[in-house]
Design a protein around this motif. Structure first.
Motif, PDB file in Angstrom:
ATOM      1  N   GLN A 157       0.842  -1.189   0.000  1.00 39.18           N
ATOM      2  CA  GLN A 157       0.000   0.000   0.000  1.00 39.18           C
ATOM      3  C   GLN A 157       0.880   1.242   0.000  1.00 39.18           C
ATOM      4  OE1 GLN A 157      -3.126  -0.050   2.932  1.00 39.18           O
ATOM      5  NE2 GLN A 157      -3.593   2.140   2.683  1.00 39.18           N
ATOM      6  N   VAL A 158       0.581   2.183  -0.896  1.00 44.47           N
ATOM      7  CA  VAL A 158       1.390   3.398  -1.041  1.00 44.47           C
ATOM      8  C   VAL A 158       0.780   4.568  -0.293  1.00 44.47           C
ATOM      9  CG1 VAL A 158       2.352   5.062  -2.692  1.00 44.47           C
ATOM     10  CG2 VAL A 158       2.259   2.633  -3.281  1.00 44.47           C
ATOM     11  N   THR A 159      -0.520   4.803  -0.463  1.00 47.05           N
ATOM     12  CA  THR A 159      -1.177   5.933   0.208  1.00 47.05           C
ATOM     13  C   THR A 159      -1.950   5.466   1.422  1.00 47.05           C
ATOM     14  OG1 THR A 159      -3.200   5.777  -1.118  1.00 47.05           O
ATOM     15  CG2 THR A 159      -1.425   7.176  -1.975  1.00 47.05           C
ATOM     16  N   HIS A 160      -2.086   6.365   2.385  1.00 48.27           N
ATOM     17  CA  HIS A 160      -2.921   6.151   3.573  1.00 48.27           C
ATOM     18  C   HIS A 160      -3.660   7.452   3.832  1.00 48.27           C
ATOM     19  CE1 HIS A 160       0.293   3.102   3.896  1.00 48.27           C
ATOM     20  NE2 HIS A 160      -0.565   2.381   4.603  1.00 48.27           N
ATOM     21  N   LEU A 161      -4.406   7.903   2.831  1.00 47.62           N
ATOM     22  CA  LEU A 161      -5.022   9.230   2.878  1.00 47.62           C
ATOM     23  C   LEU A 161      -6.459   9.206   3.379  1.00 47.62           C
ATOM     24  CD1 LEU A 161      -3.714  10.654  -0.530  1.00 47.62           C
ATOM     25  CD2 LEU A 161      -2.690  10.870   1.748  1.00 47.62           C
ATOM     26  N   GLY A 162      -7.095   8.035   3.377  1.00 45.84           N
ATOM     27  CA  GLY A 162      -8.496   7.981   3.793  1.00 45.84           C
ATOM     28  C   GLY A 162      -9.390   8.764   2.852  1.00 45.84           C
ATOM     29  N   GLY A 174      -8.506  15.751   1.691  1.00 46.71           N
ATOM     30  CA  GLY A 174      -8.793  17.022   2.347  1.00 46.71           C
ATOM     31  C   GLY A 174     -10.242  17.455   2.233  1.00 46.71           C
ATOM     32  N   ALA A 175     -11.074  16.660   1.551  1.00 47.50           N
ATOM     33  CA  ALA A 175     -12.483  17.025   1.418  1.00 47.50           C
ATOM     34  C   ALA A 175     -13.175  16.969   2.773  1.00 47.50           C
ATOM     35  CB  ALA A 175     -13.183  16.082   0.444  1.00 47.50           C
ATOM     36  N   THR A 235     -18.598  14.530   2.231  1.00 52.06           N
ATOM     37  CA  THR A 235     -18.699  15.098   0.888  1.00 52.06           C
ATOM     38  C   THR A 235     -17.626  14.486  -0.001  1.00 52.06           C
ATOM     39  OG1 THR A 235     -17.153  16.935   1.248  1.00 52.06           O
ATOM     40  CG2 THR A 235     -19.447  17.276   1.928  1.00 52.06           C
ATOM     41  N   MET A 236     -17.854  14.510  -1.310  1.00 50.30           N
ATOM     42  CA  MET A 236     -16.830  14.040  -2.237  1.00 50.30           C
ATOM     43  C   MET A 236     -15.776  15.114  -2.469  1.00 50.30           C
ATOM     44  SD  MET A 236     -17.318  10.934  -2.800  1.00 50.30           S
ATOM     45  CE  MET A 236     -16.163  10.621  -4.113  1.00 50.30           C
ATOM     46  N   GLY A 237     -16.166  16.398  -2.294  1.00 50.56           N
ATOM     47  CA  GLY A 237     -15.194  17.479  -2.384  1.00 50.56           C
ATOM     48  C   GLY A 237     -14.618  17.641  -3.780  1.00 50.56           C
ATOM     49  N   ARG A 270       0.840  18.257  -3.944  1.00 45.33           N
ATOM     50  CA  ARG A 270      -0.319  18.661  -4.740  1.00 45.33           C
ATOM     51  C   ARG A 270       0.155  19.324  -6.030  1.00 45.33           C
ATOM     52  NH1 ARG A 270      -5.386  22.359  -2.493  1.00 45.33           N
ATOM     53  NH2 ARG A 270      -6.437  22.672  -4.510  1.00 45.33           N
ATOM     54  N   ILE A 271      -0.468  18.948  -7.162  1.00 41.40           N
ATOM     55  CA  ILE A 271      -0.038  19.440  -8.464  1.00 41.40           C
ATOM     56  C   ILE A 271      -1.010  20.482  -9.026  1.00 41.40           C
ATOM     57  CG2 ILE A 271       0.532  18.788 -10.838  1.00 41.40           C
ATOM     58  CD1 ILE A 271       2.506  17.784  -8.674  1.00 41.40           C
ATOM     59  N   THR A 272      -2.315  20.223  -8.968  1.00 46.60           N
ATOM     60  CA  THR A 272      -3.295  21.142  -9.533  1.00 46.60           C
ATOM     61  C   THR A 272      -4.069  21.877  -8.439  1.00 46.60           C
ATOM     62  OG1 THR A 272      -4.962  19.402  -9.717  1.00 46.60           O
ATOM     63  CG2 THR A 272      -3.568  19.809 -11.645  1.00 46.60           C
ATOM     64  N   TYR A 273      -4.570  23.054  -8.795  1.00 51.23           N
ATOM     65  CA  TYR A 273      -5.312  23.898  -7.855  1.00 51.23           C
ATOM     66  C   TYR A 273      -6.587  24.431  -8.499  1.00 51.23           C
ATOM     67  CZ  TYR A 273      -1.382  23.758  -4.637  1.00 51.23           C
ATOM     68  OH  TYR A 273      -0.411  23.329  -3.751  1.00 51.23           O
TER      69      TYR A 273
END
Length: 353
Positions: free
Chosen positions: A261-266, A288-289, A293-295, A311-314
């Protein structure tokens, strides 16, 4: 005027001229948000409708993508050049199509379609159950020439077969299937033979992509743990649905070993693709949503060991389905930027390391 002042003037004038020239020469980049330091010269390739999952050919000159535009009632498969020219539909308009990928020979295309169940679009999912994705049992993987001719089944099994991508050497296909009762990842030879199951844990394993060297597979996964989670997952799957509210990224070797497993972001992280050096993963996530919500979905990168999340896009709406050219100089992605509400388009940008 002293010699020292003359020398200073001679040094200052060229510097000022160069600075002014640089300011004048800098091209406008209206589709880029100021914080997007890794992107330059963003160009929009499609205009209107729903356009996504744009995946490059091995020579980086063309791409396949799915689109619902004009009078189309559900997604169909298109191809275009990397500059957006020569857009044309490849599929025959029957059923719903998804997950297209060009063969290394440049003459054939692979995609999944529900047309075996009939020419109509399949019913939309019931969103009263929350945000869910359909995994239609009628989805099978097909191959055809780029003019749509010589179309034939590559899979013909009970349940969902889709999310297929091709290794760069053109020898193997990795895909997602429910043929054994759960959503798992499989490989097969390019002609559909020698099918091998790679994942076995209860839950959704899908969206697989090959590393550039063909030694690794990156994918998204949801493995329910609690009795309540397991019950909900099985009930939804019985209705050909999944709830993608929490998806983490994983990697494994091409034979299914070495799962990690690479991410653990939930969060709902999906559409992973390895950078050309196979050291990082670029992906889309609503990390971060707000709870419940799906955010907003943005593009992120992370090292394959799980470090250095960036983070790459904003963009305040949606960015997803990223894919690098093989030299790492350009990034293709889908986005809601610069469009009318509910539109998704395909973009290409120069990548700044």
């Amino acid at each position: 005027m002293t010699l020292s002042k003359i020398a200073l003037c001679l040094l200052t004038v060229p510097v000022l001229v160069l600075a002014q020239a640089a300011q004048v020469a800098a091209p406008p980049d209206p589709l880029r948000f100021p914080e997007e330091k890794h992107l330059r010269n963003i160009k929009q390739l499609t205009f209107g409708g729903q356009n996504a999952e744009a995946y490059l050919s091995i020579d980086n000159k063309r791409m396949s993508f799915q689109s619902q535009r004009g009078d189309l009632k559900c997604d169909q498969i298109f191809v275009m050049n990397i500059d957006g020219s020569d857009q044309r539909m490849v599929s025959d308009g029957k059923g719903a199509d998804t997950c297209a990928y060009l063969f290394p020979d440049g003459q054939h295309i692979l995609y999944s379609s529900t047309e075996g169940a009939g020419p109509e679009c399949p019913p939309r999912p019931d969103y009263s159950k929350g945000y869910v994705w359909p995994v239609h049992a009628s989805h099978e993987i097909y191959v055809s020439k780029l003019d749509g001719s010589e179309k034939h089944n590559l899979t013909n099994s009970p349940g969902y077969d889709a999310e297929a991508t091709i290794s760069r050497d053109g020898k193997k296909i990795v895909f997602t299937s429910t043929r054994d009762g759960d959503l798992d990842i499989y490989t097969m030879d390019i002609d559909g033979t020698h099918v091998k199951r790679l994942t076995n844990e209860l839950g959704y394993d899908g969206g697989p992509f090959w590393s550039m060297d063909g030694k690794w597979i990156v994918y998204r996964a949801y493995h329910p743990k609690s009795p309540e989670e397991i019950k909900e997952y099985k009930e939804l799957l019985a209705q050909n649905l999944i709830k993608p509210s929490v998806l983490e990224l994983w990697v494994m070797r091409a034979d299914g070993s070495g799962k990690r497993q690479v991410t653990h972001l939930g969060a709902a992280s999906f559409a992973p693709f390895m950078t050309p050096d196979d050291k990082k993963i670029i992906f889309s996530s609503n990390y971060g949503a707000a709870p419940g919500t799906m955010g907003n979905f943005e593009l992120w990168t992370i090292n394959i060991d799980g470090t250095d999340l960036e983070r790459i896009t904003y963009n305040p709406t949606f960015d997803g389905f990223p894919m690098f050219t093989s030299d790492g100089k350009k990034l293709v992605f889908a986005s809601n930027r610069n469009g009318r509400p509910h539109e998704t388009n395909v973009f290409v940008a120069d990548w700044v390391p």
